[in-house]
Design an enzyme around this catalytic site. Structure first.
Site, PDB file in Angstrom:
ATOM      1  N   ARG A  80      -9.139   0.011   3.645  1.00  0.00           N
ATOM      2  CA  ARG A  80      -8.219   0.947   2.925  1.00  0.00           C
ATOM      3  C   ARG A  80      -6.994   0.544   2.596  1.00  0.00           C
ATOM      4  O   ARG A  80      -6.077   0.700   2.020  1.00  0.00           O
ATOM      5  CB  ARG A  80      -7.731   2.293   3.999  1.00  0.00           C
ATOM      6  CG  ARG A  80      -9.055   3.253   4.091  1.00  0.00           C
ATOM      7  CD  ARG A  80      -8.737   4.336   4.997  1.00  0.00           C
ATOM      8  NE  ARG A  80      -7.183   4.596   4.804  1.00  0.00           N
ATOM      9  CZ  ARG A  80      -6.286   4.953   5.883  1.00  0.00           C
ATOM     10  NH1 ARG A  80      -6.860   5.486   6.982  1.00  0.00           N
ATOM     11  NH2 ARG A  80      -5.148   5.311   5.498  1.00  0.00           N
ATOM     12  N   ASP A 114       3.593   0.225  12.566  1.00  0.00           N
ATOM     13  CA  ASP A 114       2.500  -0.264  11.962  1.00  0.00           C
ATOM     14  C   ASP A 114       2.184  -1.642  12.068  1.00  0.00           C
ATOM     15  O   ASP A 114       1.011  -2.148  11.679  1.00  0.00           O
ATOM     16  CB  ASP A 114       2.539   0.040  10.459  1.00  0.00           C
ATOM     17  CG  ASP A 114       2.289   1.597   9.904  1.00  0.00           C
ATOM     18  OD1 ASP A 114       2.066   2.250  10.738  1.00  0.00           O
ATOM     19  OD2 ASP A 114       2.279   1.764   8.669  1.00  0.00           O
ATOM     20  N   LYS A 158       0.943  -1.132  -0.054  1.00  0.00           N
ATOM     21  CA  LYS A 158       0.005  -0.213   0.034  1.00  0.00           C
ATOM     22  C   LYS A 158       0.923   1.209  -0.105  1.00  0.00           C
ATOM     23  O   LYS A 158       0.649   2.068  -0.852  1.00  0.00           O
ATOM     24  CB  LYS A 158      -0.864  -0.094   1.405  1.00  0.00           C
ATOM     25  CG  LYS A 158      -1.385   1.494   1.544  1.00  0.00           C
ATOM     26  CD  LYS A 158      -2.465   1.119   2.998  1.00  0.00           C
ATOM     27  CE  LYS A 158      -2.046   2.066   3.913  1.00  0.00           C
ATOM     28  NZ  LYS A 158      -1.604   3.241   3.665  1.00  0.00           N
ATOM     29  N   ASN A 159       1.841   1.425   1.101  1.00  0.00           N
ATOM     30  CA  ASN A 159       2.494   2.727   1.052  1.00  0.00           C
ATOM     31  C   ASN A 159       3.621   2.903  -0.032  1.00  0.00           C
ATOM     32  O   ASN A 159       3.744   3.999  -0.228  1.00  0.00           O
ATOM     33  CB  ASN A 159       3.387   2.664   2.522  1.00  0.00           C
ATOM     34  CG  ASN A 159       2.232   2.731   3.649  1.00  0.00           C
ATOM     35  OD1 ASN A 159       0.940   3.142   3.572  1.00  0.00           O
ATOM     36  ND2 ASN A 159       3.046   2.523   4.887  1.00  0.00           N
ATOM     37  N   ARG A 166      -0.329  15.071  13.595  1.00  0.00           N
ATOM     38  CA  ARG A 166       0.677  14.554  12.150  1.00  0.00           C
ATOM     39  C   ARG A 166       1.166  15.964  11.472  1.00  0.00           C
ATOM     40  O   ARG A 166       0.462  16.142  10.407  1.00  0.00           O
ATOM     41  CB  ARG A 166      -0.086  13.598  11.269  1.00  0.00           C
ATOM     42  CG  ARG A 166      -0.693  12.333  12.166  1.00  0.00           C
ATOM     43  CD  ARG A 166      -1.394  11.242  11.094  1.00  0.00           C
ATOM     44  NE  ARG A 166      -0.318  10.757  10.159  1.00  0.00           N
ATOM     45  CZ  ARG A 166      -0.658   9.717   9.505  1.00  0.00           C
ATOM     46  NH1 ARG A 166      -1.648   9.238   9.403  1.00  0.00           N
ATOM     47  NH2 ARG A 166       0.252   9.238   8.644  1.00  0.00           N
ATOM     48  N   CYS A 208      -5.228   8.349   9.025  1.00  0.00           N
ATOM     49  CA  CYS A 208      -5.384   7.653  10.342  1.00  0.00           C
ATOM     50  C   CYS A 208      -5.009   8.786  11.324  1.00  0.00           C
ATOM     51  O   CYS A 208      -4.107   9.597  10.940  1.00  0.00           O
ATOM     52  CB  CYS A 208      -4.584   6.255  10.728  1.00  0.00           C
ATOM     53  SG  CYS A 208      -5.181   4.882   9.645  1.00  0.00           S
TER      54      CYS A 208
HETATM   55  C1  UD1 Z   1       4.217   6.776   7.170  1.00  0.00           C
HETATM   56  C2  UD1 Z   1       3.170   5.632   6.778  1.00  0.00           C
HETATM   57  C3  UD1 Z   1       2.300   5.310   8.318  1.00  0.00           C
HETATM   58  C4  UD1 Z   1       3.473   4.923   9.301  1.00  0.00           C
HETATM   59  C5  UD1 Z   1       4.531   6.053   9.352  1.00  0.00           C
HETATM   60  C6  UD1 Z   1       5.782   5.693  10.088  1.00  0.00           C
HETATM   61  C7  UD1 Z   1       2.343   6.113   4.577  1.00  0.00           C
HETATM   62  C8  UD1 Z   1       1.556   6.507   3.635  1.00  0.00           C
HETATM   63  N1  UD1 Z   1       2.291   6.017   5.935  1.00  0.00           N
HETATM   64  O1  UD1 Z   1       3.440   8.008   7.616  1.00  0.00           O
HETATM   65  O2  UD1 Z   1       1.544   4.307   8.033  1.00  0.00           O
HETATM   66  O3  UD1 Z   1       2.881   4.820  10.558  1.00  0.00           O
HETATM   67  O4  UD1 Z   1       5.239   6.465   7.984  1.00  0.00           O
HETATM   68  O5  UD1 Z   1       6.145   4.405   9.731  1.00  0.00           O
HETATM   69  O6  UD1 Z   1       3.323   5.619   4.184  1.00  0.00           O
HETATM   70  N2  UD1 Z   1       6.695  14.256  11.620  1.00  0.00           N
HETATM   71  C9  UD1 Z   1       7.126  15.741  11.958  1.00  0.00           C
HETATM   72  N3  UD1 Z   1       6.880  16.505  10.836  1.00  0.00           N
HETATM   73  C10 UD1 Z   1       6.685  16.295   9.421  1.00  0.00           C
HETATM   74  C11 UD1 Z   1       6.655  14.677   9.262  1.00  0.00           C
HETATM   75  C12 UD1 Z   1       6.359  13.679  10.341  1.00  0.00           C
HETATM   76  O7  UD1 Z   1       7.367  16.015  13.125  1.00  0.00           O
HETATM   77  O8  UD1 Z   1       6.700  16.918   8.755  1.00  0.00           O
HETATM   78  C13 UD1 Z   1       6.717  13.571  12.772  1.00  0.00           C
HETATM   79  C14 UD1 Z   1       5.409  12.475  13.021  1.00  0.00           C
HETATM   80  O9  UD1 Z   1       4.502  13.540  14.065  1.00  0.00           O
HETATM   81  C15 UD1 Z   1       5.926  11.214  13.580  1.00  0.00           C
HETATM   82  C16 UD1 Z   1       7.296  10.946  12.732  1.00  0.00           C
HETATM   83  O10 UD1 Z   1       7.517  12.087  12.275  1.00  0.00           O
HETATM   84  O11 UD1 Z   1       5.812  11.572  14.977  1.00  0.00           O
HETATM   85  C17 UD1 Z   1       6.964  10.059  11.691  1.00  0.00           C
HETATM   86  O12 UD1 Z   1       5.961  10.348  10.881  1.00  0.00           O
HETATM   87  P1  UD1 Z   1       6.209  10.066   9.095  1.00  0.00           P
HETATM   88  O13 UD1 Z   1       7.498   9.175   8.999  1.00  0.00           O
HETATM   89  O14 UD1 Z   1       6.363  11.045   8.361  1.00  0.00           O
HETATM   90  O15 UD1 Z   1       4.841   9.260   9.012  1.00  0.00           O
HETATM   91  P2  UD1 Z   1       4.128   9.372   7.708  1.00  0.00           P
HETATM   92  O16 UD1 Z   1       4.955   9.591   6.412  1.00  0.00           O
HETATM   93  O17 UD1 Z   1       3.142  10.408   7.683  1.00  0.00           O
END
Ligand code: UD1
Length: 430
Positions: free
Chosen positions: A397, A305, A22-23, A122, A117
């Site tokens: 999803r 996850d 998916k991702n 986020r 989610c």
């Molecule tokens: C992706 C995955 C999600 C998984 C996560 C961590 C997809 C579509 N989703 O989510 O299923 O749980 O990786 O493996 O691939 N953060 C910041 N600032 C930012 C971005 C992130 O502080 O601009 C923080 C977030 O709050 C969190 C951490 O960084 O604590 C990791 O987030 P991130 O790796 O970005 O997750 P996603 O890409 O949203």
């Protein structure tokens, strides 16, 4: 308006085929916008997040041809819009990848803030910071991210925090930027490597994906390609846990065992037998588990996850297990549902303490998010009695055909329409 009904207690056995990741799919589909050509993508998972992403591209002028259930052709020559409205973006978190992809294609993107989610806050500050370092201006107005650049110029981007989404978004914006972009402290998840391979198949020059330094030499043009998406690490891990908690014996096929190492290591520590083959993995369990501690971390650590799913096993392991969530600040909401099924869990912020109980018992529960929903299925499969899960849209999803896949393995699980319940009530009243 459906829910899942599970009569627990059946031992899972047999074989299950894992779908495409998916991702990876939700990053690769928007990446096709970077060329004006036709891309054929294979091993696409048939799940609602992917259909939402395809609809968004279609709405922007891409033509989509379904070749078969798991292969599509995306022709991005007709794309003429850089705007993604809220009604479309709200459906999935990954809609923010359209910002990087549209910046790369048009030097302009106007994308509504994403849905997805809810694991607490986020933020997308690292994405915005990355775009700005590449020379773009990015502002948030009326819940829309508005980004534009005269020219995107390669730059050094250091990530304060490891972020999957920001790493992907910066890669998308940088592949056609002028000069060299270096992403330091990059995320290393398997789908980051898959996206880099896809971009390279389109003619990009991305090196180092899978390590914490990714170097991207910008190229002028990208072209169409044929590409097959990697198997889904988390779907595979979910079936591994389901096999384990039911004391089952399941061969999980179409996987990359290397991607599953952190999950296998924890299951082995609990007393589950794991055998790795080239493209499959066998899980054999006697239904008895030792207590362990788990800390979730970015790849190659234990994936966040998979945290709700392994927590179900720890609910019935012998002794006290501690789970620390190292990625999200609010990922234990599902604990209330497990408690309804008899688990003994105490949550304090990002730490949960599981005092193993001898069994879970079926109950009406809900899916709080995608992986929490997967955990409820796993709990229902090993519980005594009947579990009914509401809000299963979340599960749809990210898991292809899961009811059929679990039934094939011997589970007693089916979808039930809410209307059936209403009808029964009316009968009773009548
Ligand atoms: C992706 C995955 C999600 C998984 C996560 C961590 C997809 C579509 N989703 O989510 O299923 O749980 O990786 O493996 O691939 N953060 C910041 N600032 C930012 C971005 C992130 O502080 O601009 C923080 C977030 O709050 C969190 C951490 O960084 O604590 C990791 O987030 P991130 O790796 O970005 O997750 P996603 O890409 O949203």
């Amino acid at each position: 308006m459906e829910k899942l009904v599970i009569h627990g207690g059946n031992r899972l056995s047999g074989e299950v085929e894992i779908s495409g990741a998916k991702n990876a799919a939700v990053a690769i589909i928007p990446a096709t916008l970077l060329c004006q050509d036709v891309c054929r993508i294979e091993n696409i998972p048939n799940i609602s997040d992917v259909s939402c992403m395809i609809k968004i591209l279609n709405n922007m002028g891409a033509s989509i041809r379904m070749i078969n259930k798991h292969a599509i052709e995306i022709d991005t020559r007709g794309v003429n819009s850089y705007i993604v409205p809220y009604e479309m973006a709200k459906k999935l978190r990954a809609s923010y990848y359209l910002i990087g992809a549209l910046l790369g294609r048009f030097k302009r993107a106007k994308v509504a803030l994403p849905g997805g989610c809810n694991f607490g806050v986020r933020p997308i500050d690292l994405h915005i910071k990355g775009f700005e370092l590449l020379g773009a201006t990015a502002t948030v107005e009326n819940a829309m991210i508005n980004a534009y650049a005269d020219t995107l110029i390669g730059s050094a981007v250091y990530m304060d925090k490891v972020s999957v989404g920001a790493t992907i978004n910066i890669m998308l914006a940088a592949v056609k930027a002028r000069g060299l972009t270096i992403i330091e402290n990059a995320a290393k998840e398997p789908h980051i490597v898959d996206l880099a391979n896809f971009l390279n198949a389109m003619g990009a020059d991305v090196r180092g994906a899978g390590t914490d330094v990714i170097k991207i030499h910008g190229v002028k043009e990208l072209h169409g390609c044929t590409y097959s998406i990697i198997p889904d690490q988390i779907e595979a891990g979910t079936y591994m846990l389901a096999a384990a908690v039911t004391g089952g014996d399941v061969l999980i096929k179409n996987v990359i065992p290397k991607h599953l190492e952190s999950i296998s290591a924890k299951l082995i520590e609990c007393g589950v037998m794991i055998t790795e083959y080239d493209e499959s993995i066998r899980v054999e369990s006697n239904g008895k588990f030792k207590h362990i501690n788990v800390k979730t971390m970015p790849h190659p650590g234990f994936p966040t996850d998979m945290q709700p799913q392994i927590s179900v096993l720890l609910s019935i392991a012998n002794g006290t297990s501690i789970v620390s969530e190292g990625v999200w600040d609010n990922r234990f909401r599902y604990a209330d549902q497990l408690i309804r099924m008899g688990a003994n869990v105490q949550v304090d912020g990002t730490i949960a303490v599981f005092q193993g109980v001898s069994e879970l018992t079926g109950a009406p529960v809900r899916a709080d998010d995608l992986r929490a929903g997967a955990a409820m299925i796993i709990a229902g499969l090993c519980a005594r009695g009947t579990t009914e899960i509401e809000d299963i849209d979340y599960i749809d999803r990210g898991y292809e055909n899961y009811v059929e896949k679990f039934r094939e393995l011997g589970a007693d699980i089916y979808r039930k329409n809410f209307a059936d319940d209403e009808e029964n009530k009316n009968h009773a009243a009548g």
